[in-house]
Scaffold this active site. Structure first.
Site, mmCIF file in Angstrom:
data_model
loop_
_atom_site.group_PDB
_atom_site.id
_atom_site.type_symbol
_atom_site.label_atom_id
_atom_site.label_comp_id
_atom_site.label_asym_id
_atom_site.label_seq_id
_atom_site.Cartn_x
_atom_site.Cartn_y
_atom_site.Cartn_z
ATOM 1 N N TRP A 1 9.118 2.154 -6.038
ATOM 2 C CA TRP A 1 9.073 0.176 -6.042
ATOM 3 C C TRP A 1 10.854 0.024 -5.399
ATOM 4 O O TRP A 1 11.939 0.827 -6.174
ATOM 5 C CB TRP A 1 8.884 -0.040 -7.113
ATOM 6 C CG TRP A 1 9.852 -1.238 -7.822
ATOM 7 C CD1 TRP A 1 9.502 -2.778 -7.393
ATOM 8 C CD2 TRP A 1 10.496 -1.535 -8.806
ATOM 9 N NE1 TRP A 1 9.913 -3.751 -7.570
ATOM 10 C CE2 TRP A 1 10.761 -3.068 -8.798
ATOM 11 C CE3 TRP A 1 10.557 -0.732 -9.702
ATOM 12 C CZ2 TRP A 1 11.153 -3.959 -9.613
ATOM 13 C CZ3 TRP A 1 11.885 -1.595 -10.910
ATOM 14 C CH2 TRP A 1 11.857 -2.791 -10.905
ATOM 15 N N ASP B 1 7.350 5.347 -15.182
ATOM 16 C CA ASP B 1 7.350 3.973 -15.371
ATOM 17 C C ASP B 1 6.086 3.254 -15.744
ATOM 18 O O ASP B 1 5.569 3.293 -15.049
ATOM 19 C CB ASP B 1 8.062 3.751 -14.247
ATOM 20 C CG ASP B 1 8.219 2.319 -14.457
ATOM 21 O OD1 ASP B 1 8.393 1.497 -15.342
ATOM 22 O OD2 ASP B 1 9.272 1.525 -13.356
ATOM 23 N N LYS C 1 4.715 -7.893 -16.882
ATOM 24 C CA LYS C 1 3.172 -8.037 -16.539
ATOM 25 C C LYS C 1 2.215 -8.372 -17.376
ATOM 26 O O LYS C 1 1.085 -9.351 -17.568
ATOM 27 C CB LYS C 1 3.026 -7.534 -15.538
ATOM 28 C CG LYS C 1 3.920 -6.749 -14.604
ATOM 29 C CD LYS C 1 4.501 -7.386 -13.055
ATOM 30 C CE LYS C 1 6.413 -7.391 -13.168
ATOM 31 N NZ LYS C 1 6.334 -7.205 -11.935
HETATM 32 C C1 LIG Z 1 7.222 -0.009 -11.126
HETATM 33 C C2 LIG Z 1 8.386 -1.358 -12.290
HETATM 34 N N1 LIG Z 1 8.739 -1.031 -12.959
HETATM 35 C C3 LIG Z 1 9.737 -1.395 -13.605
HETATM 36 C C4 LIG Z 1 9.595 -2.741 -13.690
HETATM 37 C C5 LIG Z 1 9.930 -4.067 -14.347
HETATM 38 O O1 LIG Z 1 9.502 -4.714 -14.751
HETATM 39 P P1 LIG Z 1 10.607 -5.769 -15.461
HETATM 40 O O2 LIG Z 1 12.084 -5.592 -15.659
HETATM 41 O O3 LIG Z 1 10.810 -7.333 -15.234
HETATM 42 O O4 LIG Z 1 9.850 -5.452 -16.725
HETATM 43 C C6 LIG Z 1 8.349 -3.780 -11.817
HETATM 44 C C7 LIG Z 1 8.170 -5.162 -12.298
HETATM 45 O O5 LIG Z 1 8.150 -5.327 -11.031
HETATM 46 C C8 LIG Z 1 8.249 -2.903 -11.534
HETATM 47 O O6 LIG Z 1 7.295 -3.235 -10.417
#
Ligand SMILES: Cc1ncc(COP(=O)(O)O)c(C=O)c1O
Length: 396
Positions: free
Chosen positions: A130, A211, A246
């Site tokens: 990501w 993660d 999510k």
């Molecule tokens: C791989 C991954 N890690 C962490 C996150 C953390 O998202 P958030 O800070 O919105 O909870 C996301 C969100 O898209 C993600 O895709």
């Protein structure tokens, strides 16, 4: 002061959403930003969340700061939710959790903790990973290196290459893994592969940092937790970043947790003391609202059941849409085998298109996806799938 500061280009994914919104083509399709959307293109509020918010509205009697690590009942419930209430590491008192502003806050705090222990240390990330992992980890001071993960030709994990690279990771480094629903590839480790990575981590001594941003959206809550649970049984130390964005639909509330497992309870307490100290120096106290909702849902069996049912329906819909796109492309005799879309999990798959093809889809067909050809499966529907498949075939 700011004379030397130049304007930065907008974030590519957020820019994509803006371009989609301005497009007047009635057939336009948004497969860009990674948020769940229902049939009508809306990111819904979970019924369980609304019920918990009603309860919380009546119960909350102060807006004074919560504990530095966050609500204790939320932290303990999240640890049991992630690892299972009977997990040996939990029973041995080796796990701690700190509530964070979303999963990003958790990744950043985890990275800062590693940097405290090993200033300027190295963390290995999957190729690809990501995009936001890079600033989250490197802004904490860590150096980033990549291990091979996804083979674009076979649309699958190149596990042999991955394991060979992990075999060379020094004991003082950390390795970032995606718990499930790998972003951006949708290609997840099987149980046997988790076992092999765990065995390598134990033997080499590197720190696994997992993660978990899509718990329950791949194959199920227990199935998706296999990696973290198995690793926590075998390794001495572990960090998990957990996002509630999510799977609870709490995106803007910024709810998440960083979890640390130490060799023993004393080491876990030391980790916890650093995590809250790091948070104090960045944003001081965690946001409370989203965490309060998660706390209520995880601790109330009736609310929990409502939430699980909604989460299951969401996951089943994503997996139905995966099959629908793969089948539609095959039925229309696409010259490429897209059956991998059906096998992968979570919100994303990489279609395997090049930048020019992605651009044509955007400009000629009003279909929006990230330049890497990452698509958000939740943007597909029975209504748009024929147009989508025809357009993909047209640019192949
Ligand atoms: C791989 C991954 N890690 C962490 C996150 C953390 O998202 P958030 O800070 O919105 O909870 C996301 C969100 O898209 C993600 O895709």
């Amino acid at each position: 002061m700011f004379e030397t500061i130049q304007k930065l280009a907008p974030d590519p994914i957020l820019g994509l959403t803006a371009a989609y919104e301005q497009d007047s083509n009635p057939r336009k399709i948004d497969l860009g930003a990674g948020v769940y959307k229902d049939e009508s293109g809306v990111t819904p509020i979970f019924e369980a969340v609304k019920m918990a918010e009603d309860l919380w509205h009546q119960r909350e009697n102060s807006k004074v700061y919560i504990a530095q690590a966050g609500y204790p009942e939320c932290n303990s419930a999240m640890l049991a939710h992630m690892f299972g209430a009977e997990h040996p590491a939990l029973k041995a008192g080796r796990l701690r959790s700190v509530l964070t502003p979303g999963g990003c806050g958790a990744v950043r705090l985890g990275a800062e903790l590693i940097n405290r222990a090993r200033p300027g240390g190295t963390i290995w990330v999957s190729s690809p990973t990501w995009a936001n992992h890079v600033p989250l980890l490197s802004n904490a001071g860590l150096k980033i290196r990549e291990y091979p993960y996804y083979d674009g030709k076979s649309h699958a994990i190149d596990f042999e290459a991955m394991l060979a690279a992990l075999e060379k990771v020094p004991a003082e480094d950390a390795v970032l893994l995606h718990g499930c629903c790998h972003n951006p590839t949708g290609a997840d480790l099987s149980r046997e592969q988790w076992d092999a990575v765990t065995e390598t981590a134990v033997r080499r001594g590197f720190l696994p940092f997992i993660d978990v941003a899509y718990h329950g959206l791949g194959d199920g809550l227990d199935e998706d937790a296999y990696g973290p649970r198995h690793m926590a049984e075998k390794v001495n130390e572990l960090v998990v970043a957990y996002s509630c964005s999510k799977n609870f639909g709490l995106y803007r509330e910024r709810a998440g947790a960083v979890m640390v497992m130490g060799r023993d309870a004393t080491a876990a307490d030391a980790g916890l003391s650093h995590l809250v100290n790091i948070a104090r120096g960045i944003y001081s106290m965690a946001p409370a609202h989203g965490a309060a909702i998660v706390k209520l849902i995880l601790n109330d069996p009736a609310l929990y059941q409502v939430w699980v049912n909604e989460l299951n329906a969401m996951r089943e819909r994503i997996n139905r849409l995966r099959a629908l796109l793969a089948d539609t492309l095959a039925r229309k005799n696409a010259p490429v085998d897209f059956s991998f879309i059906r096998q992968q999990r979570g919100l994303f798959s990489l279609l395997g298109l090049d930048k020019a093809q992605v651009q044509r889809l955007r400009e000629e067909f009003s279909i929006y996806m990230v330049d890497s050809s990452r698509v958000n499966i939740a943007g597909i529907s029975p209504k748009n799938v024929d147009y989508l498949a025809d357009s993909i075939i047209a640019v192949l």
